[in-house]
Design a protein around this motif. Structure first.
Motif, PDB file in Angstrom:
ATOM      1  N   ILE A   5       0.854  -1.176   0.000  1.00 11.85           N
ATOM      2  CA  ILE A   5       0.000   0.000   0.000  1.00 11.85           C
ATOM      3  C   ILE A   5       0.894   1.231   0.000  1.00 11.85           C
ATOM      4  N   TYR A   6       0.749   2.087  -1.002  1.00 20.70           N
ATOM      5  CA  TYR A   6       1.511   3.324  -1.082  1.00 20.70           C
ATOM      6  C   TYR A   6       0.593   4.494  -0.731  1.00 20.70           C
ATOM      7  N   THR A   7       1.082   5.397   0.093  1.00 19.20           N
ATOM      8  CA  THR A   7       0.295   6.568   0.482  1.00 19.20           C
ATOM      9  C   THR A   7       1.138   7.829   0.314  1.00 19.20           C
ATOM     10  N   ALA A   8       0.683   8.713  -0.553  1.00 16.96           N
ATOM     11  CA  ALA A   8       1.301  10.027  -0.692  1.00 16.96           C
ATOM     12  C   ALA A   8       0.350  11.045  -0.075  1.00 16.96           C
ATOM     13  N   SER A   9       0.886  11.983   0.685  1.00 18.55           N
ATOM     14  CA  SER A   9       0.039  12.971   1.351  1.00 18.55           C
ATOM     15  C   SER A   9       0.551  14.372   1.071  1.00 18.55           C
ATOM     16  N   SER A  10      -0.376  15.324   1.152  1.00 21.85           N
ATOM     17  CA  SER A  10      -0.040  16.725   0.940  1.00 21.85           C
ATOM     18  C   SER A  10      -0.762  17.555   1.997  1.00 21.85           C
ATOM     19  N   GLY A  11      -0.041  18.453   2.654  1.00 23.26           N
ATOM     20  CA  GLY A  11      -0.655  19.348   3.621  1.00 23.26           C
ATOM     21  C   GLY A  11      -0.729  18.808   5.040  1.00 23.26           C
ATOM     22  N   ILE A  12      -0.034  17.695   5.333  1.00 24.05           N
ATOM     23  CA  ILE A  12      -0.002  17.132   6.683  1.00 24.05           C
ATOM     24  C   ILE A  12       1.415  17.277   7.222  1.00 24.05           C
ATOM     25  N   GLN A  13       1.614  18.225   8.103  1.00 12.37           N
ATOM     26  CA  GLN A  13       2.957  18.549   8.570  1.00 12.37           C
ATOM     27  C   GLN A  13       3.612  17.413   9.357  1.00 12.37           C
ATOM     28  N   SER A  14       2.830  16.689  10.155  1.00 11.98           N
ATOM     29  CA  SER A  14       3.400  15.663  11.031  1.00 11.98           C
ATOM     30  C   SER A  14       3.405  14.277  10.405  1.00 11.98           C
ATOM     31  N   PHE A  15       3.123  14.183   9.122  1.00  9.80           N
ATOM     32  CA  PHE A  15       3.029  12.889   8.457  1.00  9.80           C
ATOM     33  C   PHE A  15       3.973  12.866   7.262  1.00  9.80           C
ATOM     34  N   PRO A  16       4.693  11.748   7.028  1.00  4.88           N
ATOM     35  CA  PRO A  16       5.607  11.684   5.877  1.00  4.88           C
ATOM     36  C   PRO A  16       4.880  11.911   4.557  1.00  4.88           C
ATOM     37  N   GLU A  17       5.561  12.513   3.615  1.00  2.00           N
ATOM     38  CA  GLU A  17       4.956  12.741   2.297  1.00  2.00           C
ATOM     39  C   GLU A  17       4.628  11.430   1.596  1.00  2.00           C
ATOM     40  N   PHE A  18       5.405  10.398   1.887  1.00  2.00           N
ATOM     41  CA  PHE A  18       5.203   9.107   1.229  1.00  2.00           C
ATOM     42  C   PHE A  18       5.466   7.980   2.215  1.00  2.00           C
ATOM     43  N   VAL A  19       4.568   6.986   2.209  1.00  2.00           N
ATOM     44  CA  VAL A  19       4.699   5.815   3.065  1.00  2.00           C
ATOM     45  C   VAL A  19       4.394   4.578   2.238  1.00  2.00           C
ATOM     46  N   ALA A  20       5.203   3.544   2.383  1.00  2.00           N
ATOM     47  CA  ALA A  20       4.947   2.258   1.736  1.00  2.00           C
ATOM     48  C   ALA A  20       4.902   1.171   2.807  1.00  2.00           C
ATOM     49  N   VAL A  21       3.874   0.358   2.754  1.00  2.33           N
ATOM     50  CA  VAL A  21       3.713  -0.738   3.705  1.00  2.33           C
ATOM     51  C   VAL A  21       3.426  -2.013   2.934  1.00  2.33           C
ATOM     52  N   GLY A  22       4.159  -3.074   3.230  1.00  2.00           N
ATOM     53  CA  GLY A  22       3.920  -4.378   2.628  1.00  2.00           C
ATOM     54  C   GLY A  22       3.241  -5.294   3.625  1.00  2.00           C
ATOM     55  N   LEU A  23       2.231  -6.020   3.166  1.00  2.00           N
ATOM     56  CA  LEU A  23       1.443  -6.891   4.037  1.00  2.00           C
ATOM     57  C   LEU A  23       1.393  -8.307   3.489  1.00  2.00           C
ATOM     58  N   VAL A  24       1.470  -9.275   4.378  1.00  2.00           N
ATOM     59  CA  VAL A  24       1.252 -10.676   4.034  1.00  2.00           C
ATOM     60  C   VAL A  24       0.270 -11.243   5.050  1.00  2.00           C
ATOM     61  N   ASP A  25      -0.855 -11.729   4.576  1.00  2.00           N
ATOM     62  CA  ASP A  25      -1.916 -12.247   5.454  1.00  2.00           C
ATOM     63  C   ASP A  25      -2.278 -11.259   6.555  1.00  2.00           C
ATOM     64  N   GLY A  26      -2.300  -9.988   6.207  1.00  2.00           N
ATOM     65  CA  GLY A  26      -2.681  -8.970   7.175  1.00  2.00           C
ATOM     66  C   GLY A  26      -1.572  -8.558   8.114  1.00  2.00           C
ATOM     67  N   ASN A  27      -0.392  -9.129   7.978  1.00  2.00           N
ATOM     68  CA  ASN A  27       0.734  -8.795   8.840  1.00  2.00           C
ATOM     69  C   ASN A  27       1.676  -7.825   8.122  1.00  2.00           C
ATOM     70  N   GLU A  28       2.032  -6.754   8.791  1.00  2.00           N
ATOM     71  CA  GLU A  28       2.975  -5.803   8.211  1.00  2.00           C
ATOM     72  C   GLU A  28       4.359  -6.444   8.168  1.00  2.00           C
ATOM     73  N   VAL A  29       4.923  -6.544   6.963  1.00  2.00           N
ATOM     74  CA  VAL A  29       6.217  -7.212   6.807  1.00  2.00           C
ATOM     75  C   VAL A  29       7.315  -6.266   6.331  1.00  2.00           C
ATOM     76  N   MET A  30       6.936  -5.111   5.782  1.00  2.00           N
ATOM     77  CA  MET A  30       7.912  -4.155   5.278  1.00  2.00           C
ATOM     78  C   MET A  30       7.391  -2.745   5.477  1.00  2.00           C
ATOM     79  N   TYR A  31       8.303  -1.806   5.754  1.00  2.00           N
ATOM     80  CA  TYR A  31       7.911  -0.409   5.934  1.00  2.00           C
ATOM     81  C   TYR A  31       8.981   0.510   5.357  1.00  2.00           C
ATOM     82  N   TYR A  32       8.494   1.595   4.753  1.00  2.00           N
ATOM     83  CA  TYR A  32       9.375   2.633   4.206  1.00  2.00           C
ATOM     84  C   TYR A  32       8.627   3.951   4.283  1.00  2.00           C
ATOM     85  N   ASP A  33       9.320   5.031   4.599  1.00  2.00           N
ATOM     86  CA  ASP A  33       8.698   6.347   4.467  1.00  2.00           C
ATOM     87  C   ASP A  33       9.732   7.374   4.036  1.00  2.00           C
TER      88      ASP A  33
END
Length: 323
Positions: free
Chosen positions: A1-29
């Protein structure tokens, strides 16, 4: 799941999360600029590929630039300037081990609404909003890209999924039965049947009167993750118009996909909790499932209304600019 945001000061501009069977297995921001494993068993990947996480970091840094550009293009399409905006991409696959069948998906969302999605059957893009028509026409005419997406979500992704399940089979290929309890805030509030601690996440819950499934006055909530990697879900029923002596005719039914026996709990006033005491019914189920499930990202703005997310080493091939 990739999330790009604009106008949120306390949140990264881009976040990537990888999931397997509902479990978070990878993270990047975009703040850390580093892809990291979120499960101990994911570290085993480096045993076969020592450069794996460096490669992921490099790809996601490029993906980050693409998505930050895409959110600006979307703002132009919707005639927006300032304010808070979210652009997301979710893609992945699930593999049915019993029938040896794979399914996949690719979809984009903007500000909480579907923007554009790939239809695997027609091999074309669907655009529910007119602002996405430019993108749809461009992507439909890119036959090479369509072929890449189809091959990825039906071939490459399932192969990676099988590999991840093999790496994490001790924790992924397991079953945890739920603890179920009846909850009620006050004597006039709806009665909640709450199941927690179950794994995997492919589950169903419903209310039944006798042998008839009840839909009127029922409010079923989405499946949510627990901190320990298990899941929880709740389903409410309004019995305010039902005589108290008839409450015992109602039952809460919990099902886990692929399991023959259901957990059926008869509603009794003595089992309903308010603020005191706990009455819990437990269940242990033998089942093996290989699937991907939707997970709420804690603290994130999750907008897409499709299913499931996925982690792969090849996802950079599918990053498509809106422009």
């Amino acid at each position: 799941i990739y999330t790009a945001s604009s106008g949120i000061q306390s949140f990264p501009e881009f976040v990537a999360v990888g999931l397997v069977d509902g479990n978070e297995v990878m993270y990047y921001d975009s703040n850390t600029m580093k892809a990291i494993p979120k499960q101990a068993w994911m570290k085993k990947v480096t045993e076969d590929d020592p450069q794996y996480w460096e490669f992921e970091t490099h790809k996601l840094s490029r993906t980050q630039k693409s998505f930050i550009n895409s959110i600006e293009v979307a703002k132009q399409r919707f005639n927006q300037t300032g304010g808070v905006h979210i652009f997301q991409n979710m893609y992945g696959c699930e593999f049915d081990d019993e029938y040896k069948k794979a399914e996949g998906w690719e979809s984009f969302g903007y500000d909480g609404e579907d923007f554009i999605a790939f239809d695997l059957k027609t091999e074309r893009w669907s655009a529910p909003v007119h602002q996405a028509l430019i993108t749809k026409n461009k992507w439909d005419n890119d036959k090479m890209k369509v072929a890449e997406i189809k091959y990825y979500i039906t071939q490459t992704c399932p192969d990676w999924l099988k590999m991840y399940v093999e790496y994490g089979k001790i924790s992924l290929v397991r079953t945890d039965g739920p603890s179920v309890s009846f909850l009620q805030k006050s004597s006039s509030s709806p009665v909640c049947c709450h199941a927690t601690g179950f794994y995997p996440s492919r589950a169903e819950m419903f209310w039944r009167r006798g042998e008839e499934e009840i839909h009127d006055g029922v409010d079923k909530r989405e499946i949510l993750p627990n901190n320990d990697g298990t899941f929880q879900m709740s389903i409410y029923i309004d019995l305010s118009s039902v005589p108290s002596e008839d409450w015992t005719k109602y039952k809460c039914v919990f099902q886990l996909f692929g399991v023959k026996d259901d957990l059926v709990i008869k509603l009794e006033r003595a089992r309903i909790l308010s603020n005191n005491g706990i009455s819990i019914i437990s269940w242990t189920i033998p089942v093996v499932m290989l699937c991907l499930a939707t997970v709420a990202l804690s603290g994130y703005v999750y907008t897409l209304k499709k299913k499931n997310g996925e982690k792969s080493t090849n996802f950079v091939l599918l990053i498509l600019n809106l422009s």
